[in-house]
Design a protein around this motif. Sequence first.
Motif, short mmCIF file in Angstrom:
data_model
loop_
_atom_site.label_atom_id
_atom_site.label_comp_id
_atom_site.label_asym_id
_atom_site.label_seq_id
_atom_site.Cartn_x
_atom_site.Cartn_y
_atom_site.Cartn_z
N SER A 97 29.03 35.03 37.36
CA SER A 97 30.39 34.68 37.75
C SER A 97 30.37 33.49 38.72
N GLN A 130 38.22 28.59 41.02
CA GLN A 130 38.39 30.02 41.33
C GLN A 130 39.54 30.60 40.52
N GLN A 131 40.66 29.85 40.44
CA GLN A 131 41.82 30.37 39.71
C GLN A 131 41.52 30.45 38.21
N SER A 174 39.47 33.41 37.50
CA SER A 174 40.27 34.65 37.51
C SER A 174 40.97 34.85 36.18
N LEU A 185 38.28 35.96 33.74
CA LEU A 185 37.80 37.31 33.99
C LEU A 185 38.81 38.37 33.56
N ALA A 186 40.09 38.09 33.78
CA ALA A 186 41.12 39.04 33.36
C ALA A 186 41.11 39.20 31.84
N ASP A 242 34.07 44.41 33.86
CA ASP A 242 34.36 45.29 34.99
C ASP A 242 34.80 46.65 34.47
#
Length: 234
Positions: free
Chosen positions: A68, A93-94, A97, A100-101, A134
Amino acid sequence: MKNIKLLCFDLDDTLWLSKPVIEQAEQVFYAYLATVAPRLTERFSPTSLRAHRLAFLDSHPEFKHQISQWRIASLSDALALCGYRHQSATIAQQAFSVFLAERQKVTLFPHCETILGELSKQFMLISLTNGNADLGVQTISRYFSASYQAEDVNAAKPSAPLFLKALDVASCDPEEAIHIGDHVIDDISGAKALGLHTIQARLKPDSPAPHELADTHFSDWRELPSKIQQLAGS
Ligand SMILES: [Mg+2]
């Protein structure tokens, strides 16, 4: 009769097929970048952005087991190359995200959820992944006592730390544990080297042949409970 206490599960291509969800996550990630950083997507195609990420790892090997952080840092580097020097860390970073979602939107293999529920009544379940799925956001997480990623121990399977973490948490010896995974090196060889029993998941269309180090294998989740009982009773 062996006393099996712990079942360790790999995630990608063991609980769900990874290719479709990662391809979709990559598409959504790139489309997001096209909206917030068009100079990046003008310069980098999805393929060349991936090539940049791989080349970045060559010069930053400290990210080898931090997939990551590797994605974020390499994207930040690419953004800076495209003139987003001051916003690069924030955009990276955004965008991560967003990736990752999307990456969590997995489709479990048929019967996986039901079988996990049954197995959790008899064994402790722990997931061990080299990826950044996750488990905590999945409904099946209620069947697991713990979940670890390579990033948690800064070492990926087939090396020992993830397996040792699970054995430690479960307070059991290797011969009291079965590792279940699809990858013949990372999962089967890695677990076998420490003395765990191994079951090879052969659920992908292009699954490799049963490996000589796998104690047994399965190609339908409904087969798994009897394979585990065979090992426990052998
Ligand atoms: Mg896997």
